[in-house]
Scaffold this active site. Structure first.
Site, PDB file in Angstrom:
ATOM      1  N   HIS A 168       0.660  -1.315   0.003  1.00  0.00           N
ATOM      2  CA  HIS A 168      -0.033   0.096  -0.137  1.00  0.00           C
ATOM      3  C   HIS A 168       0.660   1.588   0.234  1.00  0.00           C
ATOM      4  O   HIS A 168       0.202   2.305  -0.048  1.00  0.00           O
ATOM      5  CB  HIS A 168      -1.081  -0.082   1.150  1.00  0.00           C
ATOM      6  N   ASP A 384     -11.289  -4.673 -17.335  1.00  0.00           N
ATOM      7  CA  ASP A 384     -11.956  -6.306 -17.950  1.00  0.00           C
ATOM      8  C   ASP A 384     -10.155  -6.354 -18.683  1.00  0.00           C
ATOM      9  O   ASP A 384      -9.278  -5.303 -19.476  1.00  0.00           O
ATOM     10  CB  ASP A 384     -12.604  -5.232 -18.784  1.00  0.00           C
TER      11      ASP A 384
END
Length: 463
Positions: A168, A384
């Site tokens: 992170h 996608d």
């Protein structure tokens, strides 16, 4: 309101190949790049797991492992710092050595079909997460280890699952979405990213000398006694339907409801109240809720489009348990809204200066605190790789270094076609019963997952 227990957790087996390193598809610069003072803070030094589940697509006959592996290598040419290793300098300041060593990649297969997953199985904590996101020995540290681990697991139905473990300190939700979106673009045939990545971490660095001009309640240090051990917790995920969230808005006075009052504000206020009641906090105890705020547009000029570092702060709303639980909903809503509004450019600079003075060692207090992060606006489900949208995309487990205080909001659409927001919550069994009871009393949520976490420490070690 419907509350039910799902069937037993789905059990399946995953077969993995040996982990490999994916390096940039072309030569990249060797250099040291310093992280920002927001990146370097101690509270971000953990691994965050994301998961994306894709059903089969009859119009696509390619192997998803091959497609994603090749696309990652192309994306790393532009995001080459993600192929490096983090180093720590004086005063815990972080930089990345752009070594080109690559990110970790795992190819796997699971003996399960997508249609065997129930609604409950498509929510955190995922069944068999330790197999879908394998922890490679000695490769899970924040420093001197791969910054990213990506595992692609084929399903028996020709669908697949992509799990990502992110350090992170390098990216926030916006940043990792930008990288994964670029991977998706290359997987679909692009030759350039639609949004070029921007480093520019110098834009978020401390002033010299530091000037702490604001009060930063999110870092107030209070005794963390009475904080339960992780082994005492259970985790459940709650589904708030859109009609229930609209009903919450209607509980507010007309004047407040007519102002810009987001779903996030109202839901956060509700959860803050119900969780405080569930924890049986002493009436005079100080309780706080901290909302992660994207500060990219709050600078003048805004941070550049394409900035993929941490552009978040976490201002706190603070009150007493008595005042919070005995006041109407609009009291908590206003506290949440005002705390978010505090995240101005001046506030952010003051916070970074505080980090410098404290050598980045400040962490959020655990006792009486709730930290919330809204992932719904990221639209992670739209990522996608050539197979269309994911049926689920979001955090895979608790999604944080300490699920005792942090939770995430994610979009979800169940098999009945109902849309809403899902929120994982971790509490002791006794507190969870009180929390559910309070939600039932208010008529706003259904429990969609009741899987007990037997070893939360083990889960956290894989994040």
């Amino acid at each position: 309101m419907a509350a039910y227990s799902p069937p037993p957790s789905l059990i399946f087996t995953v077969t993995r190949k040996e982990p490999e390193f994916i390096v940039p598809a072309e030569p990249t610069p060797y250099e040291f790049k310093q992280l920002s003072d927001i990146d370097s803070q101690e509270s971000l030094r953990f691994h965050a797991p994301l998961i994306q589940v894709y059903p089969s697509n009859n119009s696509v006959q390619e192997d998803p492992v091959r497609v994603v592996r090749k696309a990652i290598a192309k994306a790393l040419v532009f995001y080459y710092p993600l192929a490096g290793r983090l180093r720590e300098g004086p005063s815990q300041k972080l930089s990345v050595e752009c070594t080109g060593e690559g990110l970790l990649f795992i190819e796997a297969e699971a003996d399960v079909r997508h249609d065997q997953f129930t609604d409950a199985d498509l929510l955190p904590p995922f069944p068999c997460l330790d197999q879908l996101l394998y922890e490679v020995p000695n490769q899970s540290g924040v420093l001197n280890c791969p910054i990213l681990l990506i595992q692609v697991t084929r399903l028996k139905c020709r669908g697949f699952i992509v799990t990502t473990r992110l350090n992170h300190t390098m990216c926030d939700g916006v940043g990792i979405r930008q990288f994964l979106s670029t991977v998706g673009e290359f997987a679909r045939g692009a030759t350039q990213p639609s949004i070029p990545p921007v480093w520019d971490r110098h834009l978020l660095t401390t002033r010299h000398p530091p000037r702490i001009t604001h009060v930063h309640l999110e870092f107030t240090q209070i005794p963390d006694d009475f904080v339960p051990p992780l082994s005492a917790l259970i985790q459940r995920t709650f589904f708030f339907r859109l009609n229930e969230l609209s009903a919450l808005h209607r509980q507010l006075p007309p004047g407040l409801a007519q102002q810009y009052c987001s779903t996030f504000d109202v839901l956060t206020a509700l959860l803050w109240i119900c969780r405080t009641i569930a924890l049986s906090s002493h009436p005079e105890d100080e309780v706080r809720v901290m909302s992660l705020v994207n500060i990219r547009s709050r600078f003048n000029p805004p941070l550049p489009i394409g900035y993929y570092g941490n552009g978040i702060v976490c201002p706190a709303a603070v009150t007493t348990a008595h005042k919070l639980t005995q006041s109407p909903l609009e009291y908590a809503v206003e506290k949440v809204r005002r705390s978010k509004a505090e995240a101005t450019e001046a506030y952010v600079k003051s916070m970074m200066d505080l980090m410098e003075v404290r050598e980045r060692r400040y962490v959020f207090p655990l006792r009486g605190s709730l930290v919330v992060s809204d992932l719904t606006r990221l639209r992670l489900e739209e990522l996608d790789y050539g197979w269309g949208k994911a049926v689920y995309s979001g955090v895979a487990g608790g999604g944080t270094a300490d699920i005792r205080v942090v939770t995430f909001y994610m979009r979800f659409k169940n098999r009945e076609g109902e849309e809403g927001v899902v929120v994982p919550m971790a509490l002791t069994k006794e507190a969870m019963m009180k929390f559910e009871k309070e939600l039932v009393r208010r008529g706003v949520a259904g429990v969609v997952q009741r899987r007990k976490i037997n070893d939360l420490k083990g889960m956290l070690s894989s994040m």
